[in-house]
Each structure stands twice: as structure tokens, then as C-alpha cells.
Write a protein that holds these residues in place. Structure first.
Motif, PDB file in Angstrom:
ATOM      1  N   ILE A   1       0.918  -1.251   0.088  1.00  0.00           N
ATOM      2  CA  ILE A   1       0.194  -0.061  -0.098  1.00  0.00           C
ATOM      3  C   ILE A   1       1.038   1.204  -0.100  1.00  0.00           C
ATOM      4  O   ILE A   1       1.787   1.308   0.809  1.00  0.00           O
ATOM      5  CB  ILE A   1      -1.039   0.042   1.061  1.00  0.00           C
ATOM      6  N   LEU A   2       0.650   1.851  -0.984  1.00  0.00           N
ATOM      7  CA  LEU A   2       1.364   3.404  -1.089  1.00  0.00           C
ATOM      8  C   LEU A   2       0.440   4.553  -0.630  1.00  0.00           C
ATOM      9  O   LEU A   2      -0.804   4.500  -1.062  1.00  0.00           O
ATOM     10  CB  LEU A   2       1.979   3.790  -2.502  1.00  0.00           C
ATOM     11  N   ASP A   3       0.788   5.589  -0.074  1.00  0.00           N
ATOM     12  CA  ASP A   3      -0.043   6.695   0.305  1.00  0.00           C
ATOM     13  C   ASP A   3       0.917   7.720   0.727  1.00  0.00           C
ATOM     14  O   ASP A   3       2.199   7.637   0.619  1.00  0.00           O
ATOM     15  CB  ASP A   3      -0.764   6.287   1.448  1.00  0.00           C
ATOM     16  N   GLY A   4       0.542   9.042   0.799  1.00  0.00           N
ATOM     17  CA  GLY A   4       1.096  10.167   1.437  1.00  0.00           C
ATOM     18  C   GLY A   4       0.453  11.244   1.638  1.00  0.00           C
ATOM     19  O   GLY A   4      -0.892  11.284   1.669  1.00  0.00           O
ATOM     20  N   LEU A   5       1.043  12.446   1.796  1.00  0.00           N
ATOM     21  CA  LEU A   5       0.772  13.561   2.260  1.00  0.00           C
ATOM     22  C   LEU A   5       0.073  14.585   1.239  1.00  0.00           C
ATOM     23  O   LEU A   5      -0.872  15.534   1.404  1.00  0.00           O
ATOM     24  CB  LEU A   5       1.555  14.170   3.246  1.00  0.00           C
ATOM     25  N   THR A   6       0.750  14.372  -0.036  1.00  0.00           N
ATOM     26  CA  THR A   6       0.485  15.241  -1.061  1.00  0.00           C
ATOM     27  C   THR A   6      -0.801  15.686  -1.559  1.00  0.00           C
ATOM     28  O   THR A   6      -1.373  16.876  -1.531  1.00  0.00           O
ATOM     29  CB  THR A   6       1.287  14.776  -2.392  1.00  0.00           C
ATOM     30  N   LYS A   7      -1.905  14.751  -1.748  1.00  0.00           N
ATOM     31  CA  LYS A   7      -3.239  14.785  -2.267  1.00  0.00           C
ATOM     32  C   LYS A   7      -3.994  15.136  -0.935  1.00  0.00           C
ATOM     33  O   LYS A   7      -4.754  16.153  -0.791  1.00  0.00           O
ATOM     34  CB  LYS A   7      -3.415  13.810  -2.930  1.00  0.00           C
ATOM     35  N   CYS A   8      -4.418  14.005  -0.180  1.00  0.00           N
ATOM     36  CA  CYS A   8      -5.497  14.069   0.779  1.00  0.00           C
ATOM     37  C   CYS A   8      -5.194  15.112   2.127  1.00  0.00           C
ATOM     38  O   CYS A   8      -6.106  15.540   2.765  1.00  0.00           O
ATOM     39  CB  CYS A   8      -5.639  12.666   1.369  1.00  0.00           C
ATOM     40  N   TRP A   9      -3.780  15.318   2.258  1.00  0.00           N
ATOM     41  CA  TRP A   9      -3.623  16.324   3.510  1.00  0.00           C
ATOM     42  C   TRP A   9      -3.277  17.435   2.807  1.00  0.00           C
ATOM     43  O   TRP A   9      -2.810  18.492   3.533  1.00  0.00           O
ATOM     44  CB  TRP A   9      -2.528  15.699   4.227  1.00  0.00           C
ATOM     45  N   ARG A  10      -3.471  17.727   1.526  1.00  0.00           N
ATOM     46  CA  ARG A  10      -3.327  18.966   0.876  1.00  0.00           C
ATOM     47  C   ARG A  10      -1.866  19.760   1.216  1.00  0.00           C
ATOM     48  O   ARG A  10      -1.513  20.798   1.649  1.00  0.00           O
ATOM     49  CB  ARG A  10      -4.580  19.895   1.135  1.00  0.00           C
ATOM     50  N   MET A  11      -0.977  19.138   1.130  1.00  0.00           N
ATOM     51  CA  MET A  11       0.536  19.535   1.340  1.00  0.00           C
ATOM     52  C   MET A  11       1.248  19.096  -0.046  1.00  0.00           C
ATOM     53  O   MET A  11       2.148  18.322  -0.096  1.00  0.00           O
ATOM     54  CB  MET A  11       1.014  18.829   2.368  1.00  0.00           C
ATOM     55  N   PRO A  12       0.783  19.577  -1.044  1.00  0.00           N
ATOM     56  CA  PRO A  12       1.545  19.475  -2.468  1.00  0.00           C
ATOM     57  C   PRO A  12       3.101  19.726  -2.610  1.00  0.00           C
ATOM     58  O   PRO A  12       3.629  19.292  -3.190  1.00  0.00           O
ATOM     59  CB  PRO A  12       0.711  20.422  -3.436  1.00  0.00           C
ATOM     60  N   GLY A  13       3.489  20.482  -1.615  1.00  0.00           N
ATOM     61  CA  GLY A  13       5.076  20.822  -1.714  1.00  0.00           C
ATOM     62  C   GLY A  13       5.903  19.652  -0.875  1.00  0.00           C
ATOM     63  O   GLY A  13       7.065  19.551  -1.015  1.00  0.00           O
ATOM     64  N   LEU A  14       5.235  19.052   0.131  1.00  0.00           N
ATOM     65  CA  LEU A  14       5.747  17.911   0.658  1.00  0.00           C
ATOM     66  C   LEU A  14       5.761  16.622  -0.028  1.00  0.00           C
ATOM     67  O   LEU A  14       4.664  16.326  -0.056  1.00  0.00           O
ATOM     68  CB  LEU A  14       5.111  17.817   1.994  1.00  0.00           C
ATOM     69  N   ARG A  15       6.639  16.021  -0.608  1.00  0.00           N
ATOM     70  CA  ARG A  15       6.924  14.815  -1.055  1.00  0.00           C
ATOM     71  C   ARG A  15       7.119  13.651  -0.206  1.00  0.00           C
ATOM     72  O   ARG A  15       7.846  12.803  -0.225  1.00  0.00           O
ATOM     73  CB  ARG A  15       7.844  14.548  -2.198  1.00  0.00           C
ATOM     74  N   ILE A  16       6.237  13.687   1.059  1.00  0.00           N
ATOM     75  CA  ILE A  16       6.375  12.730   2.101  1.00  0.00           C
ATOM     76  C   ILE A  16       5.287  11.667   1.698  1.00  0.00           C
ATOM     77  O   ILE A  16       3.995  11.757   1.691  1.00  0.00           O
ATOM     78  CB  ILE A  16       6.054  13.258   3.437  1.00  0.00           C
ATOM     79  N   CYS A  17       5.547  10.494   1.604  1.00  0.00           N
ATOM     80  CA  CYS A  17       4.929   9.213   1.428  1.00  0.00           C
ATOM     81  C   CYS A  17       5.309   7.799   2.384  1.00  0.00           C
ATOM     82  O   CYS A  17       6.430   8.196   2.907  1.00  0.00           O
ATOM     83  CB  CYS A  17       4.988   8.859  -0.070  1.00  0.00           C
ATOM     84  N   TRP A  18       4.317   7.065   2.238  1.00  0.00           N
ATOM     85  CA  TRP A  18       4.925   5.922   3.024  1.00  0.00           C
ATOM     86  C   TRP A  18       4.398   4.601   2.352  1.00  0.00           C
ATOM     87  O   TRP A  18       3.515   4.843   1.475  1.00  0.00           O
ATOM     88  CB  TRP A  18       4.333   5.908   4.623  1.00  0.00           C
ATOM     89  N   ILE A  19       4.905   3.484   2.706  1.00  0.00           N
ATOM     90  CA  ILE A  19       4.625   2.206   2.056  1.00  0.00           C
ATOM     91  C   ILE A  19       4.356   1.317   3.342  1.00  0.00           C
ATOM     92  O   ILE A  19       5.156   1.381   4.272  1.00  0.00           O
ATOM     93  CB  ILE A  19       5.756   1.857   1.163  1.00  0.00           C
ATOM     94  N   VAL A  20       3.155   0.412   3.000  1.00  0.00           N
ATOM     95  CA  VAL A  20       2.884  -0.483   3.877  1.00  0.00           C
ATOM     96  C   VAL A  20       3.207  -1.827   3.125  1.00  0.00           C
ATOM     97  O   VAL A  20       2.563  -1.948   2.437  1.00  0.00           O
ATOM     98  CB  VAL A  20       1.357  -0.387   4.631  1.00  0.00           C
ATOM     99  N   ALA A  21       4.180  -2.635   3.586  1.00  0.00           N
ATOM    100  CA  ALA A  21       4.300  -3.816   2.669  1.00  0.00           C
ATOM    101  C   ALA A  21       5.285  -4.886   3.510  1.00  0.00           C
ATOM    102  O   ALA A  21       5.908  -4.667   4.769  1.00  0.00           O
ATOM    103  CB  ALA A  21       5.299  -3.132   1.645  1.00  0.00           C
ATOM    104  N   PRO A  22       5.267  -6.079   2.823  1.00  0.00           N
ATOM    105  CA  PRO A  22       6.095  -7.022   3.935  1.00  0.00           C
ATOM    106  C   PRO A  22       7.640  -6.445   3.821  1.00  0.00           C
ATOM    107  O   PRO A  22       8.077  -5.733   2.964  1.00  0.00           O
ATOM    108  CB  PRO A  22       6.075  -8.102   2.781  1.00  0.00           C
ATOM    109  N   LYS A  23       8.057  -7.006   4.932  1.00  0.00           N
ATOM    110  CA  LYS A  23       9.683  -6.431   5.325  1.00  0.00           C
ATOM    111  C   LYS A  23      10.493  -6.743   4.027  1.00  0.00           C
ATOM    112  O   LYS A  23      11.297  -6.005   3.786  1.00  0.00           O
ATOM    113  CB  LYS A  23      10.003  -7.188   6.630  1.00  0.00           C
TER     114      LYS A  23
END
Length: 120
Positions: A93-115
Motif C-alpha cells: 500500500i502506497l500513500d502520502g501527504l500530497t493529495k489528501c492532506w493538501r500538502m503539495p510541496g511535501l513529497r512525504i509518502c509511506w509504504i505498508v508492505a512485507p519486510k
């Protein structure tokens, strides 16, 4: 475009797919896979060991006919609720702050995945 669960399994097995990429909800159409259908996509990924990579960057932008114009209920959909074991299930699963949290200048994302995926 929609695909039945039988067609999904047939395409994975028939083509020998090892990875599927899905934007959920889909941009720009807004098509959404949720509930039992999403649960079954995760189950099929688990059974076929086909990695299901879900881009959930728009997961908090869900508009359905069930919502009234005054409905302020916040709603999101995530495949995370159907992952039995994050280190065994082939769901990424890929998600981040750019769209839903309305922070287009911040390219902070996260991944939930097997180790094993994170370590690769």
C-alpha cells in the motif's frame, strides 16, 4: 472498466502475473473497489502470490451517491483492513501527504508492505 473476480484470477494465473498495480480510488474516473470486492482482491493476491500494489493516495476522496450534499462524514477505503499478516500477504500500500492532506510541496509518502519488499 470493471473486472470480475473470476476474470481477475484468470488473468493473473493465465498470464503468470507476479504484480498488479491498482489506483484505488482511481484518478481520474473515481472508480472505487471497496468492501467485499476489495477483500476478495486481497484474497486472490494471497492465493496466487501475485503482489497487489495499491496506490491509495486518493483514499480519502470518496464521493458516492449515498452521500447527501450536507454529509460531512469523513470516509476512506484501504486494503489495509484486509491484510491478515503484513509480512506474508503480498499487498503493498502506497500513500502520502500530497493529495489528501493538501500538502503539495511535501513529497512525504509511506509504504505498508512485507519486510522483504521494504528491505529490497
Amino acid at each position: 472498466f470493471t473486472i470480475t473476480l473470476q476474470e481477475l484470477r484468470r488473468e493473473i494465473v493465465g498470464r503468470g502475473l507476479s504484480v498488479l498495480l491498482l489506483s484505488n480510488p482511481c484518478n481520474p474516473t473515481g472508480q472505487l473497489i471497496e468492501g467485499e470486492e476489495l477483500k476478495n482482491w486481497c484474497r486472490i493476491a494471497r492465493e496466487t502470490q501475485c503482489s497487489l500494489v495499491l496506490d491509495e493516495i486518493y483514499s480519502r476522496y470518496i464521493y458516492t451517491q449515498r452521500m447527501s450534499p450536507t454529509d460531512a462524514t469523513w470516509r476512506m477505503v484501504s486494503a489495509a483492513q484486509f491484510v491478515d499478516d503484513v509480512n506474508q500477504d503480498p499487498v503493498i500500500i502506497l500513500d502520502g501527504l500530497t493529495k489528501c492532506w493538501r500538502m503539495p510541496g511535501l513529497r512525504i509518502c509511506w509504504i505498508v508492505a512485507p519486510k522483504s519488499v521494504i528491505d529490497a
